[in-house]
Design an enzyme around this catalytic site. Structure first.
Site, short mmCIF file in Angstrom:
data_model
loop_
_atom_site.label_atom_id
_atom_site.label_comp_id
_atom_site.label_asym_id
_atom_site.label_seq_id
_atom_site.Cartn_x
_atom_site.Cartn_y
_atom_site.Cartn_z
CB THR A 316 -48.57 -11.96 28.37
OG1 THR A 316 -49.46 -11.98 29.48
CG2 THR A 316 -47.35 -11.12 28.72
CD1 TRP A 319 -50.94 -5.32 26.03
CD2 TRP A 319 -48.71 -5.45 26.19
NE1 TRP A 319 -50.49 -4.12 26.49
CE2 TRP A 319 -49.12 -4.15 26.60
CE3 TRP A 319 -47.36 -5.75 26.20
CZ2 TRP A 319 -48.23 -3.18 27.02
CZ3 TRP A 319 -46.46 -4.78 26.62
CH2 TRP A 319 -46.89 -3.52 27.03
CG HIS A 320 -44.72 -8.07 24.86
ND1 HIS A 320 -45.35 -8.85 25.80
CD2 HIS A 320 -43.85 -7.28 25.55
CE1 HIS A 320 -44.88 -8.55 27.00
NE2 HIS A 320 -43.97 -7.60 26.88
N GLY A 321 -46.82 -7.62 20.66
CA GLY A 321 -46.71 -7.35 19.23
C GLY A 321 -47.57 -8.29 18.41
CG PHE A 469 -43.86 -3.76 22.48
CD1 PHE A 469 -43.75 -4.39 21.25
CD2 PHE A 469 -42.85 -3.93 23.41
CE1 PHE A 469 -42.65 -5.18 20.96
CE2 PHE A 469 -41.75 -4.74 23.12
CZ PHE A 469 -41.65 -5.36 21.90
#
Length: 469
Positions: A316, A319-321, A469
């Site tokens: 997770t 996933w954001h960066g 993102f």
């Protein structure tokens, strides 16, 4: 082209609505496909080409998944193809830089521009293929319907991440589920104006405080102003992303597409686990259904449950960066959830609700410092400055970071992110009711729209945070 930009508000959206409603019903999916493609192409032709390519691959893949007896091989190939494209554009440079720190100049560092919305529509496509392979949904026969599902400009840039089973009834332009009533259209206007107000009147203003604090080395900033800057960031992040989600839901209502709620006042949560059930709900539920549960979820030993949580939240974070600060953010949340599973949750349940809430807000704020800082080192320096309550450079005063107006907006944001709605349930009901608004609400919406458009036309808007993102 942000939803809060002049181009979108005064050209793109009115033109899309005009063409959509002037043409007969059978052509309306084609209209949405065309305008969605233009929306993505506005951010780059290469990104639009990648979107079309992945849409074609997953549409054809879904049709084949229905026919093949041995579905696992094809499903695996489709998932690898989707993740491979995402990895190339989002993580290749990060991976090369990490390897080169260990073995200098071993790999070339590629930094291709990240196509708009790729993290969202790749997860949407993977969820679709998994659902088709599992027999939960029938594949889309029409490529136009599939493209509207995958890349409708209302949710394509930053979600919510939609599920085909939920969207399927509304993808038929002549179906009853797609019919736009007066109440439905008015509800769309209300949600769109609320979202625009959150973005233009609150989030973009709080960004001024955060940017001023984050633009100088954390070691030189007095601790009270570090607290102020990252409290402003915490509020900015919520009003920016929930504002976008409100606008997306409003846009969907204009065209007969109901999008799922993505926020449920997350800063009212009384545990980190509850926070993730209220924040970015479509992403949290995606990881739950397509990764956490297949790994075994919580239907196994405590050690395996904690392992599953750590895997999910590290991913997770990634996933954001593609940066170590996002890995650290995910790791922190995974550890907090494991602690709640091990026994912290039972301890919290014995505390008054207010203390549970304060605990949750405090740990969330600390992790969001790592998330929002310009880099992991700056985030750690900020932690150090706060925990040591550093004096910083004596030349910095409050006026360097915020004036009275910005402080009032921050105070209003803290009240409006959930406490006011919790104290006045009728207000919350009025915000989300799908009936056409009465005269008082119409006046209120017009006032919000006026001030929101003033901000937009003054050129003070900025891109949504989650667009990166």
């Amino acid at each position: 082209m942000a939803f809060s930009s002049v181009q979108f508000l005064f050209v793109f959206l009115p033109l899309a609505l005009a063409v959509y409603y002037l043409l007969p019903r059978f052509a309306r999916n084609a209209v949405l496909c065309l305008f969605s493609l233009v929306f993505f192409a506005w951010s780059g032709l290469r990104g639009a080409a990648i979107l079309v390519g992945l849409a074609a691959l997953n549409w054809l893949g879904g049709l084949l998944l229905e026919r093949l007896a041995a579905k696992k091989v094809l499903l695996t190939l489709l998932i690898l193809a989707d993740l491979g494209v995402l990895g190339l554009f989002k993580y290749a440079g990060f991976a090369a830089e990490t390897v080169n720190r260990l073995v200098p100049d071993l790999l070339p560092v590629l930094s291709p521009a990240l196509p708009l919305g790729i993290s969202f529509y790749v997860f949407t496509a993977i969820g679709y293929c998994v659902d088709v392979a599992a027999g939960r949904v029938k594949p889309a026969r029409s490529p136009l319907r599939f493209f509207v599902f995958l890349a409708f400009f209302g949710h394509g840039p930053s979600g919510p991440i939609v599920r085909y089973g939920q969207q399927c009834p509304m993808l038929d332009p002549r179906g009853e589920a797609r019919r736009v009533t007066v109440d439905r259209f008015c509800y769309g206007i209300k949600r769109f104006i609320f979202g625009l107000s959150k973005k233009a009147l609150i989030a973009d203003q709080l960004a001024l405080i955060y940017q001023r604090v984050a633009s100088v080395p954390a070691a030189t900033v007095p601790a009270p102003y570090l607290v102020l800057g990252y409290l402003a960031y915490m509020m900015q992040l919520y009003f920016d992303f929930s504002g976008y989600s409100d606008m997306a839901i409003g846009i969907g209502s204009f065209f007969g597409l109901d999008l799922p709620e993505n926020f449920d006042y997350p800063y009212l949560a009384q545990s980190v686990g509850e926070y993730w059930r209220r924040w970015h709900i479509s992403l949290s539920s995606w990881f739950r259904d397509y990764l956490y549960i297949p790994l075994g979820g919580s239907r196994c030993s405590l050690a395996c449950t904690c392992r599953n949580l750590m895997i999910v939240f590290i991913l997770t974070g990634l996933w954001h960066g593609a940066a170590w600060q996002y890995v650290a953010f995910g790791l922190l949340h995974g550890l907090l959830l494991c602690l709640e599973r091990v026994g912290l949750r039972r301890l919290l349940e014995r505390l008054p609700a207010l203390l549970r809430h304060l605990y949750t807000v405090a740990v969330l704020w600390l992790t969001l410092i790592i998330f929002g800082a310009p880099g992991l080192a700056q985030g750690l320096d900020t932690w150090s400055g706060i925990f040591h309550w550093q004096d910083g450079d004596p030349g910095y005063t409050l006026a360097a970071f915020a004036d009275a107006k910005l402080l009032l907006i921050l105070a209003a944001a803290i009240l409006l992110c959930g406490p006011v709605q919790a104290l006045f349930p009728r207000l919350k009901e009025a915000l989300y009711t799908k009936k056409a608004p009465g005269i008082p609400m119409m006046v209120f919406l017009l006032v919000l729209l006026f001030f929101g458009l003033m901000r937009v036309t003054a050129g003070t808007y900025s891109a949504f945070i989650y667009f990166q993102f």
